[in-house]
Motif scaffolding. Sequence first.
Motif, PDB file in Angstrom:
ATOM      1  N   LEU A   1     -10.527  -4.098   0.802  1.00 27.28           N
ATOM      2  CA  LEU A   1      -9.875  -3.180   1.736  1.00 27.28           C
ATOM      3  C   LEU A   1     -10.920  -2.381   2.486  1.00 27.28           C
ATOM      4  O   LEU A   1     -10.976  -2.361   3.695  1.00 27.28           O
TER       5      LEU A   1
ATOM      6  N   GLU B   1      -3.314   3.062   7.308  1.00 25.05           N
ATOM      7  CA  GLU B   1      -2.621   3.224   6.033  1.00 25.05           C
ATOM      8  C   GLU B   1      -3.564   3.753   4.952  1.00 25.05           C
ATOM      9  O   GLU B   1      -3.193   4.605   4.153  1.00 25.05           O
ATOM     10  N   ILE B   2      -4.797   3.243   4.960  1.00 28.26           N
ATOM     11  CA  ILE B   2      -5.776   3.730   3.982  1.00 28.26           C
ATOM     12  C   ILE B   2      -6.065   5.213   4.226  1.00 28.26           C
ATOM     13  O   ILE B   2      -6.204   6.006   3.304  1.00 28.26           O
TER      14      ILE B   2
ATOM     15  N   LEU C   1      -3.388   7.198   2.835  1.00 25.66           N
ATOM     16  CA  LEU C   1      -3.518   7.214   1.378  1.00 25.66           C
ATOM     17  C   LEU C   1      -4.570   8.245   0.936  1.00 25.66           C
ATOM     18  O   LEU C   1      -4.361   9.031   0.017  1.00 25.66           O
TER      19      LEU C   1
ATOM     20  N   LEU D   1       0.836  -1.211   0.000  1.00 22.51           N
ATOM     21  CA  LEU D   1       0.000   0.000   0.000  1.00 22.51           C
ATOM     22  C   LEU D   1       0.866   1.256   0.000  1.00 22.51           C
ATOM     23  O   LEU D   1       0.530   2.259  -0.620  1.00 22.51           O
TER      24      LEU D   1
ATOM     25  N   LEU E   1      -4.316   1.788  -6.626  1.00 26.03           N
ATOM     26  CA  LEU E   1      -4.740   0.560  -5.935  1.00 26.03           C
ATOM     27  C   LEU E   1      -5.439  -0.360  -6.926  1.00 26.03           C
ATOM     28  O   LEU E   1      -5.235  -1.572  -6.930  1.00 26.03           O
TER      29      LEU E   1
ATOM     30  N   ARG F   1       0.916   4.459  -2.494  1.00 29.84           N
ATOM     31  CA  ARG F   1       0.769   5.823  -1.964  1.00 29.84           C
ATOM     32  C   ARG F   1       1.923   6.728  -2.412  1.00 29.84           C
ATOM     33  O   ARG F   1       1.706   7.845  -2.878  1.00 29.84           O
TER      34      ARG F   1
ATOM     35  N   LEU G   1      -2.503  -8.891   2.540  1.00 22.25           N
ATOM     36  CA  LEU G   1      -3.067  -7.767   3.303  1.00 22.25           C
ATOM     37  C   LEU G   1      -4.190  -8.231   4.226  1.00 22.25           C
ATOM     38  O   LEU G   1      -4.491  -7.596   5.227  1.00 22.25           O
TER      39      LEU G   1
ATOM     40  N   HIS H   1      -7.421  -3.186  -4.405  1.00 20.65           N
ATOM     41  CA  HIS H   1      -8.532  -2.491  -3.752  1.00 20.65           C
ATOM     42  C   HIS H   1      -9.585  -3.420  -3.180  1.00 20.65           C
ATOM     43  O   HIS H   1     -10.295  -3.045  -2.266  1.00 20.65           O
TER      44      HIS H   1
END
Length: 466
Positions: A272, A246-247, A250, A207, A263, A211, A235, A269
Motif C-alpha cells: 500500500l 483512503e490511506i 485512515l 480499507l 491493516l 478504518r 486493491l 498492508h
Amino acid sequence: MITKFIKRILRRDPMVKHTQANNTGAPKRIPKKSHRIDPHLLSKNAVKVTHTLQQAGYEAFIVGGAVRDLALGISPKDFDVATDATPDQVQRLFRKARLIGRRFQIVHVTFFGKGHPEIIEVSTFRALLDNAGDHVAESGRILRDNVWGSQGEDAARRDFTINAMYYDPSSETVLDYHGGMADMQKKTLRMIGDPAKRYREDPVRMLRAVRFAAKTGFELDSATRAPIAKLGKLLNDVPSARLFDEILKLLMSGYSWRAIQGLKEAGLHHGLLPLLDHILDDGEDSKGANDFVKLALANTDERIQSGKSVSAGFLFATLLWPDLLKNWKSNSSKGMANIPALHDAMDDTIATQSSGMTIQRRFESDMREIWSMQPRFERRVGRYPFRLIESPRFRAGYDFMLLRCATGELNPAIGQWWTDFIAADPAGQDELMASVKNESGNIPGPAKRRRRRKPKSATPPESAAS
Ligand code: ATP
Ligand code: MG
C-alpha cells in the motif's frame, strides 16, 4: 400535500433515468426515544438543507457516517444529505451550490459562517446496478454511477449497515433498512449484501472496513471479514490517487495506530505504502524507527481527537523520517557534507516512496521544509535561531524536532532550549544563547573554554552542524 406532489412531478428532470424500485424492503422507523440522537449535535446548515429540500416537495435526510456518529453520540465532522431531487434540482434551490464529479455526481452546498465555510454534500438516491451494462468492469468494479433510484436502493448500495441509516431532522426519525441500529448495539460492522461481491465492486471497502473498525472499536462480522484475506490483492487495481486518499483518511481517523494494526491483521498492508511495510516490520533493526513512528502517530491521534488540526505533510514527514535518516547517515558515511547529504537523502526517500503511491506531489514541499529545518535546530548562536524562527513552517519543524527529542533521538535539552527561547523576551533570548556558547563550546564563550561535548543527536554525529 397534493400541490407538493404535483410540484414534485413537474420538477422531475425528463432526462433522468429512474429505475424501478426493486424489492429492497421497507425500512424500520426508529423514533427519537429509541435512537436518542441529540439534536444539538446536528449541523444547522445540514438541517437547513434538508428543510429547504422538503419545503420544495422533495424527500431529504441526513445520511451515512453522520447518522452513525450521531447515534454514537459523537459530533460528526461532516454532514451528507440524501434526497430524491436530482443534482440539477438541488442546485436550483441553493445560492451557493456546485455540481461536483462525473462518475458520481453530487452537489456541494456551501455556507459561510464565522469559522471555516461548511460544505454540505447532497447526493441523489442512487439505483442498484446489476452486473450488466456499461457501468461495471469485468472484475465487477463499478465505473459509473449516475442512475437515480429509490431510497431503498440507495440504502442497499451503501457499504455497512451502520452507514445506511437516514435521519429526518424534522420528525427526528431514523429510517433503517438493514438493521444498522441493531448492529450498533451489538458493536458489529456488517457489510450490506454479499461481502465478497461488494469488495469486488469496490475493493476500497476493505480499507474502509478496517478504518471504521478502528474508529468505532466495533468488531467486523465474521462473514464481512472472511473474504478480505483472498480479495486484498484487488486493491492493486484501484487508481493510486483514490487509494492514497483512503490511506490518508485512515491515518487521519484519530485512531491511526489501531487502524494500521488492523491493516496488518487483515493482511492488507503490503504494497500500500512502502512505509507501512517498514513500520509494520517488527525486526529488531527497525525498533528505533518504529518507536519514532508510533509516537508520531499517537501524537497525531491525540491532536485529532482533541479537535486540533494535523497537516498531512507533517504526518508523512514523520512516517518517512526513519528511512530518510538511514539514507542521510549512509550519505554522510560516504564522506558527503552534512547538508548536501541530507538533501540528497530527501530525494532518495521521496523517489522510493513515489514508486509505491504518489503521495508526495501535494505534500512534498512541506515535507522538505520540515526535514531541512532539523539540522538548523542545533545551531543556537548568533543570528541562526532568529532566522529559523522566521521560517514560514517553523512551528511544524519545531513540533517535529520535539518528537525527535521525545524518542531520545535528539538531546531533549535542545527541545527545552527552543521552548524557552520562543517564550523568552529579547534579554532572555540573549541569555539562552550565551548559555549555549558556554555549554557546547563550539563558539568560544566569554569565560572558560570547555572541551567540546559530543552532541547526542540524530544528525550524523560525525558531521553535525557542518
Ligand atoms: P467519515 O466519518 O470518514 O466521513 P463516512 O461513513 O461518512 O465516514 P464517507 O466516505 O463520507 O464516509 O461516505 C459517506 C457515506 O457514503 C458512507 O457512510 C456510506 O454510506 C457511503 N459510501 C461511501 N463510500 C462508499 C463505498 N465505497 N461503498 C459504498 N458506500 C459508500
Ligand atoms: Mg462522511
